[in-house]
Design an enzyme around this catalytic site. Structure first.
Site, PDB file in Angstrom:
ATOM      1  N   GLU A 501       0.672  -1.186   0.099  1.00  0.00           N
ATOM      2  CA  GLU A 501       0.073  -0.088  -0.021  1.00  0.00           C
ATOM      3  C   GLU A 501       0.851   1.095  -0.058  1.00  0.00           C
ATOM      4  O   GLU A 501       0.251   2.313   0.163  1.00  0.00           O
ATOM      5  CB  GLU A 501      -0.974  -0.169   1.054  1.00  0.00           C
ATOM      6  N   LYS A 613       5.423  -1.394   2.202  1.00  0.00           N
ATOM      7  CA  LYS A 613       4.807  -1.202   3.292  1.00  0.00           C
ATOM      8  C   LYS A 613       4.862  -2.799   3.947  1.00  0.00           C
ATOM      9  O   LYS A 613       4.946  -3.099   4.789  1.00  0.00           O
ATOM     10  CB  LYS A 613       3.505  -0.816   3.211  1.00  0.00           C
ATOM     11  N   GLN A 614       4.712  -3.533   2.913  1.00  0.00           N
ATOM     12  CA  GLN A 614       4.612  -5.139   2.905  1.00  0.00           C
ATOM     13  C   GLN A 614       4.908  -5.785   1.961  1.00  0.00           C
ATOM     14  O   GLN A 614       5.047  -5.263   0.870  1.00  0.00           O
ATOM     15  CB  GLN A 614       3.306  -5.384   3.456  1.00  0.00           C
TER      16      GLN A 614
HETATM   17  C1  BGC Z   1      -2.563  -3.839   5.132  1.00  0.00           C
HETATM   18  C2  BGC Z   1      -3.631  -4.594   4.154  1.00  0.00           C
HETATM   19  C3  BGC Z   1      -4.342  -5.403   5.045  1.00  0.00           C
HETATM   20  C4  BGC Z   1      -5.082  -4.404   6.103  1.00  0.00           C
HETATM   21  C5  BGC Z   1      -6.103  -5.067   7.026  1.00  0.00           C
HETATM   22  C6  BGC Z   1      -3.422  -3.070   6.136  1.00  0.00           C
HETATM   23  O1  BGC Z   1      -2.686  -2.306   6.994  1.00  0.00           O
HETATM   24  O2  BGC Z   1      -1.800  -3.037   4.294  1.00  0.00           O
HETATM   25  O3  BGC Z   1      -2.701  -5.575   3.322  1.00  0.00           O
HETATM   26  O4  BGC Z   1      -5.497  -5.931   4.428  1.00  0.00           O
HETATM   27  O5  BGC Z   1      -4.149  -3.877   7.109  1.00  0.00           O
HETATM   28  O6  BGC Z   1      -5.342  -6.245   7.973  1.00  0.00           O
END
Ligand code: BGC
Length: 779
Positions: A501, A613-614
């Site tokens: 994100e 972010k991930q």
């Molecule tokens: C993450 C998403 C995730 C959401 C709910 C967000 O911080 O970036 O990938 O679906 O949190 O857990």
């Protein structure tokens, strides 16, 4: 960012193999403890609030009682709206509080900030599924009582929770009173700037319609302000004491109170069992709610608290016989992995119409919404330990397919587009760059279906429900993408956001394109399979959804021509068309207090940089492992890992799995360590708002897919286990095609034992092994 080895802090709660407990009470961290001591049964969730309420002067409390899938829907006000933005937000409601039992000892109210505490302990017993609290309390006037409180949310009975409250008079003769209540007035949560929390409703969401009691139970009927659902919260009691008691009842100010007063001699004991039920018109016709309440409470009284405990244990015995993971040599991790499995069970909807929220049923973070977290993180844990739960989770997607069709139409597309975040199937994401743009959720669901069907052999699900989801979402992709002359006619998917994100609205996110390719091939194969093996069901489905053979061919073509951005010079996949040309984030000059970046930088500042972010492409390396060589995995991992902040709790577990696969066991261990202890060590400092369910499930994957190296290759389970040097051994179990296998890894290698099923062929480090029941094989 390179993960330093994780140093376990002083434990917040002592390490125990099968429980989570505390021997002292701490006001300051009360809100956090309320999350970790939550109990639930997949429908009812109760935070670990004290029956007598919170009376601390420091610290906070969030009284929380939730029903999975039960929500109100507030209008979303956009200062600058646009076409297709969701107009209403669904939020899981904090419902009437039935946890309340106050105790009066000779007129003085018991609570932890009054009198003298001679002894205190609290324990969440994960084998029994019960929360126990014991307090040895002396009132300010010197009357001493021993209090023992047990509570459970029945895993067998969806609508039932129970509290058993026992008091012994230690040093006096006098009157004690149990004051049990349902409180319908829910305090509004504080509002904050943290986008992970949500806005909260301006006015109370539940409106009282009726309070009453029959001979058998007292109840309160409320209605949600906007969705107009009816809710009946009810309680009934069983009282046990030597002497006769006096009963008083009161109904006022949105509160029903039942008081049992009883004289005690020194050494006497009295106990109150409170049965609590919740029923809503979301599940049943409104006129049935009271009748059903009577049935549930009547049955509970017949079973009794001890009977409920036995049922609970039986349920959990079966659960643990499949879901348990043993880690020999590290009590912190042992506790963490069991806690995670247990809390996942407590939060997961099992009825086919609810799902599992990002915070489960433990708090209001993310407003109780369901995300892609379900298919990508939670589903594997359930598919390989409790497949019937996975099926129920996927049935939820089927139950909401019509809404996904409507959403695709709003987005000017054919087929179906699942919502990024939702409770009942409608899109709830108000920030589309990190919401609706994450269309990859369609491919994630398809991937979940594929894995579920391959692991279980449940073709019936595929034929009756899964195929329709697959076909409609595949339709969406082919309509969304286009054959791009500027890319040599390749199939491109533009203006989407991948899992990361910190990069939004890009063309050709590699993760998305790879996953869509996989989905389209699977959809094409499924159509072929149904056409050959289930011709009748297939032709009915095709005519119902107007699916043509040409369309199906089109899926294969798009898959074959899928564009996947690749950088020849670096020898890696580019996260998207432009990612690699952006400036790299200046990690060196970003102090630790600036993380998570999302709370400290405008999105555009973040989007302009190479920073994650991930896990994004790294997630694809795991999910689509057979599409990459080991060298490719190493190169891609080594490029993206240093750019990843892990500001999302979904990230470390995936890095742990891929690090294990490429042989970097130290990193794998560090990433695993912090995932498995995420909530118990409160690593992200927000456990007070609820637990991180995806990370909890991810910690299971880190063991099974990471250290255990498990993959499903063409329908066959393959293992490639390694033993982290920190452990003596570990063990986990896997359900596959109706068989149950025990996998034990120690310094001498691996032992596979088939516990259920006649025979099963698996792969061990690439070699086929046929297992026969109860004949352990060492490898
Ligand atoms: C993450 C998403 C995730 C959401 C709910 C967000 O911080 O970036 O990938 O679906 O949190 O857990």
């Amino acid at each position: 960012m390179k993960m330093k080895p994780y140093e376990h802090p002083e434990p917040l709660y002592p390490y125990e193999d099968w429980s989570l407990g505390e021997k002292a009470y701490d006001d300051q961290n009360n809100q956090r403890s309320e999350s970790v001591f939550a109990i639930g049964n997949g429908y009812i969730g109760m935070r670990g609030n004290f029956e007598e309420g919170f009376h601390g002067t420091v610290g906070r409390s969030v009284t929380g009682n939730y029903l999975n899938g039960f929500y109100d829907s507030e209008p979303i006000v956009y200062p600058e709206g646009a076409y297709g933005y969701p107009s209403r937000n669904q939020a899981m409601l904090n419902v009437s509080n039935a946890q309340i039992i106050q105790l009066r000892v000779e007129g003085e109210l018991f609570h932890l900030n009054s009198g003298t505490i001679h002894g205190y302990s609290r324990e969440l017993d994960m084998k029994m599924g019960v929360l126990l609290r014991e307090v040895d309390w002396e009132s300010p006037a010197g009357h001493r009582v021993r209090i023992k409180i047990r509570r459970l949310a029945s895993l067998k009975h969806k609508h039932l929770a129970a509290i058993h409250y026992e008091v012994t008079a230690v040093n006096f003769e006098g009157t004690i009173a149990f004051v049990s209540a349902i409180d319908g007035k829910i305090a509004k949560q504080e509002t904050t700037d943290d986008p992970r929390l949500g806005a909260g409703a301006a006015e109370p969401s539940l409106i009282l319609e009726e309070m009453n009691h029959s001979e058998q139970f007292a109840y309160m009927k409320q209605r949600t302000r906007h969705t107009r659902f009816a809710l009946v919260t009810a309680m009934s009691h069983q009282f046990a004491a030597e002497a006769g008691y006096e009963l008083a009842e009161k109904m006022e100010d949105e509160r029903i109170t039942v008081e049992y007063a009883v004289p005690l001699l020194k050494g006497d004991r009295a106990s109150l069992t409170k049965y609590i039920s919740y029923h809503t018109s979301k599940d049943y016709a409104e006129e049935e709610l009271q009748g059903r309440t009577g049935q549930v409470l009547g049955q509970a009284a017949e079973t009794g608290f001890d009977g409920l405990l036995q049922e609970q244990q039986k349920f959990l015995d079966r659960f643990w016989s499949r879901a348990d993971v043993e880690i020999n040599g590290d009590p912190a991790l042992q506790q963490g992995i069991r806690f995670n499995a247990f809390q996942l069970l407590q939060s997961v909807g099992r009825d086919g119409v609810t799902n599992i929220g990002a915070k489960g049923l433990t708090g209001e973070g993310y407003e109780g919404h369901y995300f892609w977290d379900t298919e990508m993180y939670m589903l594997p844990f359930f598919t390989y330990t409790q497949p019937e739960i996975s099926r129920a989770l996927l049935e939820f997607r089927y139950a909401t397919l019509d809404k996904a069709r409507e959403r695709a139409a709003v987005m000017s597309q054919k087929g179906a587009l699942y919502p990024w975040r939702t409770i009942d199937g409608e899109e709830n994401s108000a920030y589309f760059p990190a919401g609706t743009a994450q269309a990859h959720i369609n491919a994630d669901i398809a991937y979940g279906i594929k894995q579920y069907v391959m692991a279980t052999g449940d073709t019936e699900f595929l034929v009756s429900k899964g195929a329709e989801i697959l076909f409609e979402t595949s339709r969406f992709w082919v309509d969304l993408g286009h054959y791009n002359p500027a890319k040599g006619g390749a199939f491109c998917i533009d203006a989407v956001t991948g899992p990361d994100e910190y990069t939004a609205i890009v063309n050709n996110n590699a993760y998305t394109n790879l996953m869509v390719k996989d989905q389209l091939i699977f959809a094409h194969q499924t159509a072929e399979q149904l056409r050959n093996e289930y011709p009748e069901a297939y032709s009915k489905l095709c005519s119902r959804i107007n699916l043509t053979e040409d369309e199906i061919k089109g899926w294969r073509e798009a898959a074959d021509k899928m564009f996947v951005p690749y950088d020849e010079e670096l020898g890696i996949y580019a996260q998207d068309d432009t990612f690699l040309s952006k400036e790299k984030w200046d990690f060196e000059n970003t102090p630790s207090e600036k993380y998570p970046l999302l709370l400290n930088f405008h999105p555009l500042v973040i989007y302009r940089h190479q920073v994650l972010k991930q896990a994004d492409l790294v997630l694809a390396l795991f999910l689509l492992g057979d599409k990459f060589t080991l060298e490719e995995k190493v190169r891609n991992y080594n490029y993206y890992e240093p750019l990843t902040t892990h500001d999302s709790s979904l990230s470390p577990c995936i890095h742990s799995i891929v690090a294990a696969e490429i042989g970097d066991l130290q990193s794998a261990y560090s990433y695993f360590d912090r995932t498995v202890r995420m909530d118990l060590d409160d690593i992200n400092k927000n456990v007070k708002d609820g637990l991180h369910t995806a990370a909890m499930a991810g910690s299971w994957m880190s063991i099974v897919n990471g250290f255990g190296g498990m993959r499903l290759v063409d329908g066959t389970l393959a293992f490639n286990p390694v033993l982290p040097e920190q452990w003596k051994s570990y063990r986990f179990r896997i359900v596959n095609q109706g068989a149950l296998i025990d996998i034990f890894v120690d310094g001498d290698g691996v032992q596979y034992t088939l516990i259920e099923g006649e025979t099963l062929t698996i792969k061990h480090k690439g070699q086929s092994l046929t297992l026969v029941r109860n004949e352990p094989v060492r490898a």
